[in-house]
Design an enzyme around this catalytic site. Structure first.
Site, mmCIF file in Angstrom:
data_model
loop_
_atom_site.group_PDB
_atom_site.id
_atom_site.type_symbol
_atom_site.label_atom_id
_atom_site.label_comp_id
_atom_site.label_asym_id
_atom_site.label_seq_id
_atom_site.Cartn_x
_atom_site.Cartn_y
_atom_site.Cartn_z
ATOM 1 N N PRO A 127 0.808 -1.225 0.000
ATOM 2 C CA PRO A 127 0.000 0.000 0.000
ATOM 3 C C PRO A 127 0.844 1.280 0.000
ATOM 4 O O PRO A 127 0.450 2.282 -0.596
ATOM 5 C CB PRO A 127 -0.826 -0.132 1.286
ATOM 6 C CG PRO A 127 -0.997 -1.603 1.463
ATOM 7 C CD PRO A 127 0.309 -2.194 1.009
ATOM 8 N N THR A 158 0.198 -9.740 -9.234
ATOM 9 C CA THR A 158 -0.323 -10.525 -10.341
ATOM 10 C C THR A 158 -0.297 -12.012 -10.024
ATOM 11 O O THR A 158 0.731 -12.544 -9.596
ATOM 12 C CB THR A 158 0.490 -10.252 -11.620
ATOM 13 O OG1 THR A 158 0.475 -8.848 -11.891
ATOM 14 C CG2 THR A 158 -0.102 -10.988 -12.810
ATOM 15 N N GLN A 338 -9.132 4.889 -32.922
ATOM 16 C CA GLN A 338 -9.561 6.024 -33.742
ATOM 17 C C GLN A 338 -9.857 5.583 -35.171
ATOM 18 O O GLN A 338 -10.833 6.042 -35.781
ATOM 19 C CB GLN A 338 -8.470 7.100 -33.727
ATOM 20 C CG GLN A 338 -8.914 8.446 -34.255
ATOM 21 C CD GLN A 338 -9.828 9.169 -33.277
ATOM 22 O OE1 GLN A 338 -10.037 8.724 -32.162
ATOM 23 N NE2 GLN A 338 -10.390 10.282 -33.701
ATOM 24 N N GLU A 365 6.027 -2.734 -12.857
ATOM 25 C CA GLU A 365 7.469 -2.938 -13.048
ATOM 26 C C GLU A 365 8.193 -1.641 -13.374
ATOM 27 O O GLU A 365 9.071 -1.582 -14.226
ATOM 28 C CB GLU A 365 7.715 -4.018 -14.101
ATOM 29 C CG GLU A 365 7.214 -5.380 -13.622
ATOM 30 C CD GLU A 365 7.441 -6.485 -14.602
ATOM 31 O OE1 GLU A 365 8.435 -6.414 -15.337
ATOM 32 O OE2 GLU A 365 6.641 -7.428 -14.608
#
Length: 382
Positions: A127, A158, A338, A365
């Site tokens: 945190p 992860t 786009q 990272e």
């Protein structure tokens, strides 16, 4: 360094086959269910994808840095979830152990990581400690009998919800004058008393690649589970990230290639005012910019990988690669959305999924801003 062109070519062809025939047809399913079906994970195990970076003596492929970069560019041309599922084992989930682990630890864990029977993860972020890893607050208290007691809270890790083995970084030297000498890396198994994880944290994208929190409450770990030496964890971490940042740059380039391919296809097939939109020069300019940046990233990644394989210092190079490639992928995703217009914004077709999935690459990272600082510091120091 490429050791055997024929052998590597066969591997890359196999990955292309997997991406084309299995991964892409199941992308919507993975996003909907927020997990990769077990039969697909088993297929990746069967093909040997989990062991790419693990030495052959422990059941892996022992790919060089350049070979691994090329494989990562191929496997990331599909939903980011697939590369995350195997990429942690071929990257940060095993690399600390490969770099600095004892022979006993390597024999204990690397074969399972190489086969995919074990899932690894790197538990670093907290945190109050992200890009500044030296600020981590998790503690490893020496108990005097070859044991350590770990207490702390890791966040945004992860694969934490499904991991079997955690590389946990903790502050074990409270009196060390420098953070580089204060941190130790421990291998902690999921069923160790006091270790628990959250479920999958809801996030912007990358469904199927869960992230979560790791809670350490009076976790007792033997000193034999230390990766490297006590107090050397920061150095282990940096060695791991130096390689992984090349991998991550490659893993940002594969999706950009996929997006450009989709953009070219759409520009040729979508017609307005009686002609393909690809005949419009402003569309052509966006496609050209995508191609130029992708080729720059690919060349930079492979050059850095070769330098690392040759034993050269690539500390600044990997920051350049990670910074440029991940920013490039974001720009390519924006341009392709786009080009697709409204079709790029809606769920159908999956273009918007890559736009969301790729955003995280500029954060983990080392954020883009941290890598800018790294590059500048090296320039000024040298």
């Amino acid at each position: 360094m490429i050791r055997d062109e024929t052998k590597l070519g066969a591997l890359l062809d196999d990955v292309r086959d997997f991406v084309r025939t299995i991964a892409i047809p199941n992308e919507d399913r993975v996003e909907r269910d927020d997990q990769i079906p077990e039969e697909i994970v088993d297929e990746m195990r069967r093909r040997g994808y989990f062991g790419w970076s693990i030495p052959e003596e422990f059941g892996g492929s022992g790919l060089t840095t350049e070979e691994l970069a090329l494989a990562n560019i191929e496997i990331s041309r599909c939903s980011v979830a697939y590369r995350a599922r195997v990429g942690i084992n071929t990257g940060i989930g095993s690399e600390s152990l490969v770099q600095d682990g004892s022979d006993d630890l390597k024999r204990k864990y690397l074969p399972g990581l190489a086969s995919g029977e074990l899932t690894g993860c790197l538990a670093l972020t907290e945190p109050n400690a992200g890009s500044d890893a030296s600020a981590l607050e998790t503690t490893g208290e020496a108990l005097g009998d070859g044991k350590f007691r770990l207490n702390g809270h890791k966040r945004y890790i992860t694969l934490a919800p499904i991991a079997d083995v955690f590389t946990v970084f903790a502050r074990t030297e409270p009196d060390a004058p420098r953070a580089v000498d204060a941190i130790t890396a421990f291998l902690v198994e999921r069923d160790t008393p006091g270790l628990s994880t959250s479920g999958s944290t809801p996030k912007m994208g990358q469904e199927g690649a869960p992230i979560g929190e790791v809670f350490l409450k009076d976790v007792i770990v033997d000193s034999s589970q230390i990766v490297g030496r006590q107090g050397s964890g920061f150095r282990t971490m940096m060695k791991t990230l130096n390689k992984q940042r090349i991998n991550l740059a490659a893993l940002a380039t594969g999706p950009a290639i996929r997006l450009l391919d989709e953009g070219v296809r759409y520009a040729k097939s979508r017609h307005q005012s009686g002609r393909a939109i690809g005949e419009n020069q402003l569309i052509q300019a966006m496609l050209a910019d995508c191609k130029v940046e992708i080729e720059l990233a690919r060349a930079m990644i492979l050059q850095t990988a070769r330098k690392r394989d040759a034993g050269e210092d690539v500390t600044m190079d990997v920051s350049i690669c990670k910074y440029f490639a991940t920013e490039m992928a974001g720009r390519v995703a924006d341009r392709v959305v786009q080009i697709f217009g409204g079709q790029g914004y809606v769920k159908e077709g999956g273009i918007e999924r890559f736009f969301r999935d790729l955003r995280a690459l500029r954060i983990y990272e080392g954020t883009s801003q941290i890598h800018q600082l790294n590059i500048a510091r090296h320039l000024l120091r040298n």
